[in-house]
Motif scaffolding. Sequence first.
Motif, PDB file in Angstrom:
ATOM      1  N   UNK A 200       0.853  -1.181   0.000  1.00 27.82           N
ATOM      2  CA  UNK A 200       0.000   0.000   0.000  1.00 27.82           C
ATOM      3  C   UNK A 200       0.892   1.235   0.000  1.00 27.82           C
ATOM      4  N   UNK A 201       0.642   2.153  -0.912  1.00 25.97           N
ATOM      5  CA  UNK A 201       1.368   3.410  -0.944  1.00 25.97           C
ATOM      6  C   UNK A 201       0.563   4.488  -0.242  1.00 25.97           C
ATOM      7  N   UNK A 202       1.249   5.368   0.448  1.00 28.41           N
ATOM      8  CA  UNK A 202       0.638   6.496   1.143  1.00 28.41           C
ATOM      9  C   UNK A 202       1.176   7.776   0.527  1.00 28.41           C
ATOM     10  N   UNK A 203       0.281   8.673   0.129  1.00 27.18           N
ATOM     11  CA  UNK A 203       0.695   9.932  -0.492  1.00 27.18           C
ATOM     12  C   UNK A 203       0.053  11.105   0.235  1.00 27.18           C
ATOM     13  N   UNK A 204       0.876  12.061   0.660  1.00 27.35           N
ATOM     14  CA  UNK A 204       0.402  13.257   1.341  1.00 27.35           C
ATOM     15  C   UNK A 204       0.129  14.339   0.299  1.00 27.35           C
ATOM     16  N   UNK A 205      -1.138  14.721   0.148  1.00 29.49           N
ATOM     17  CA  UNK A 205      -1.509  15.718  -0.850  1.00 29.49           C
ATOM     18  C   UNK A 205      -0.937  17.095  -0.535  1.00 29.49           C
ATOM     19  N   UNK A 206      -0.645  17.354   0.741  1.00 31.95           N
ATOM     20  CA  UNK A 206      -0.100  18.636   1.137  1.00 31.95           C
ATOM     21  C   UNK A 206       1.378  18.772   0.856  1.00 31.95           C
ATOM     22  N   UNK A 207       2.145  17.782   1.267  1.00 36.29           N
ATOM     23  CA  UNK A 207       3.605  17.839   1.120  1.00 36.29           C
ATOM     24  C   UNK A 207       4.096  17.202  -0.168  1.00 36.29           C
ATOM     25  N   UNK A 209       4.695  14.074  -0.444  1.00 39.40           N
ATOM     26  CA  UNK A 209       5.532  12.927  -0.077  1.00 39.40           C
ATOM     27  C   UNK A 209       4.779  11.619  -0.309  1.00 39.40           C
ATOM     28  N   UNK A 210       5.482  10.639  -0.895  1.00 40.67           N
ATOM     29  CA  UNK A 210       4.923   9.307  -1.120  1.00 40.67           C
ATOM     30  C   UNK A 210       5.851   8.273  -0.500  1.00 40.67           C
ATOM     31  N   UNK A 211       5.278   7.324   0.208  1.00 40.99           N
ATOM     32  CA  UNK A 211       6.097   6.250   0.767  1.00 40.99           C
ATOM     33  C   UNK A 211       5.263   4.979   0.881  1.00 40.99           C
ATOM     34  N   UNK A 212       5.931   3.877   1.134  1.00 44.62           N
ATOM     35  CA  UNK A 212       5.251   2.608   1.344  1.00 44.62           C
ATOM     36  C   UNK A 212       4.675   2.596   2.748  1.00 44.62           C
ATOM     37  N   UNK A 213       3.388   2.343   2.834  1.00 43.24           N
ATOM     38  CA  UNK A 213       2.720   2.327   4.137  1.00 43.24           C
ATOM     39  C   UNK A 213       3.218   1.140   4.954  1.00 43.24           C
ATOM     40  N   UNK A 214       3.674   1.435   6.168  1.00 42.44           N
ATOM     41  CA  UNK A 214       4.239   0.409   7.045  1.00 42.44           C
ATOM     42  C   UNK A 214       3.111  -0.301   7.789  1.00 42.44           C
ATOM     43  N   UNK A 215       2.961  -1.590   7.512  1.00 46.57           N
ATOM     44  CA  UNK A 215       1.926  -2.376   8.184  1.00 46.57           C
ATOM     45  C   UNK A 215       2.394  -2.907   9.532  1.00 46.57           C
ATOM     46  N   UNK A 216       3.649  -2.640   9.863  1.00 48.12           N
ATOM     47  CA  UNK A 216       4.158  -3.007  11.175  1.00 48.12           C
ATOM     48  C   UNK A 216       4.076  -4.494  11.462  1.00 48.12           C
ATOM     49  N   UNK A 217       3.500  -4.827  12.616  1.00 45.14           N
ATOM     50  CA  UNK A 217       3.431  -6.218  13.053  1.00 45.14           C
ATOM     51  C   UNK A 217       2.091  -6.849  12.708  1.00 45.14           C
ATOM     52  N   UNK A 218       1.457  -6.344  11.634  1.00 45.59           N
ATOM     53  CA  UNK A 218       0.160  -6.888  11.233  1.00 45.59           C
ATOM     54  C   UNK A 218       0.272  -8.374  10.897  1.00 45.59           C
ATOM     55  N   UNK A 219      -0.670  -9.148  11.388  1.00 47.89           N
ATOM     56  CA  UNK A 219      -0.670 -10.592  11.152  1.00 47.89           C
ATOM     57  C   UNK A 219      -2.101 -11.072  10.984  1.00 47.89           C
ATOM     58  N   UNK A 220      -2.285 -12.209  10.306  1.00 40.44           N
ATOM     59  CA  UNK A 220      -3.634 -12.770  10.183  1.00 40.44           C
ATOM     60  C   UNK A 220      -4.197 -13.102  11.556  1.00 40.44           C
ATOM     61  N   UNK A 221      -5.506 -13.023  11.747  1.00 42.54           N
ATOM     62  CA  UNK A 221      -6.081 -13.373  13.044  1.00 42.54           C
ATOM     63  C   UNK A 221      -5.939 -14.864  13.300  1.00 42.54           C
ATOM     64  N   UNK A 222      -5.906 -15.228  14.577  1.00 44.49           N
ATOM     65  CA  UNK A 222      -5.875 -16.633  14.950  1.00 44.49           C
ATOM     66  C   UNK A 222      -7.289 -17.183  14.879  1.00 44.49           C
ATOM     67  N   UNK A 223      -7.578 -17.944  13.821  1.00 43.58           N
ATOM     68  CA  UNK A 223      -8.930 -18.462  13.623  1.00 43.58           C
ATOM     69  C   UNK A 223      -9.121 -19.838  14.259  1.00 43.58           C
ATOM     70  N   UNK A 224      -8.056 -20.370  14.862  1.00 41.16           N
ATOM     71  CA  UNK A 224      -8.177 -21.699  15.466  1.00 41.16           C
ATOM     72  C   UNK A 224      -8.976 -21.647  16.762  1.00 41.16           C
ATOM     73  N   UNK A 225      -8.913 -20.513  17.462  1.00 38.64           N
ATOM     74  CA  UNK A 225      -9.711 -20.352  18.669  1.00 38.64           C
ATOM     75  C   UNK A 225      -9.252 -21.188  19.834  1.00 38.64           C
TER      76      UNK A 225
END
Length: 255
Positions: A200-207, A209-225
């Motif tokens: 995902x790219x993030x673009x600031x209309x004001x400045x 600036x364009x960069x790759x959006x950092x998803x950080x530690x995003x992970x799929x949910x644990x569906x096993x329960x």
Amino acid sequence: EGVALTAAQGWLPATTSRLNSPWDLEPLASGIAVALAGVHQLALFDPAGARFRLLSGTGDEGLVDGTAATCEYAQPSALSPSADGATLYVADPESSAVRAVTVADGSCKTLVGKGLFTYGDQDGTGDDVLLQHVSGLETLDDGDLLLADTYNSKIKDLVPATRTVTTVDWPPPALATDEPRAISRLGQTVYVADTNHHRILSHDLGTGDTHVFDLGDLAPPNLLGDGGASPKNVGREAGAEAGPGGGISEMDSGR
């Protein structure tokens, strides 16, 4: 599998309505607009009344303007309303077109696009414009539309009043997109689904600036329960080394 809606049906119960490939939703004052790509129509969903009705389109695939009962779409895939909510803009990929629908009566007109499976890559005004499988769009504060010109791998700006299209000057070459398919905006920040780059790219209309959006530690949910490992943790348990942000690095995951 859903079937095409007709105006004569009026409102239909949502619990028994069969929809065909709904690809996008957009809230309006009168309900939620639904892009039914599979039957080339637009529908209106009334959550309070739990009911659906036809908003626009015959169900035939084509590029035909007219009333709600006569206009034709070609796999409508993305929706975005005007600032006043009176117009609903539609990305129509199979005709490489952008349509403008009057919400009050469902009538439509073509802003850019020449016909079913007619495409190209040409900026300009009105009938001179050629797009290629435009799949996403988003309204800006000034009324312009940002378009995801998917198969041209470009982001373009459309001025509805003049039907003028220009390719924007972002992202920079180092972040060039590959078949972007969706655009969304939050304030002055525009997000682009850069599909074939899996990012995902993030673009600031004001400045600007364009960069790759950092998803950080995003992970799929644990569906096993049951406290078991999610797909993210399965790789770790197998000895894969965590890369930046806690994800599995490309080298260790075998990609």
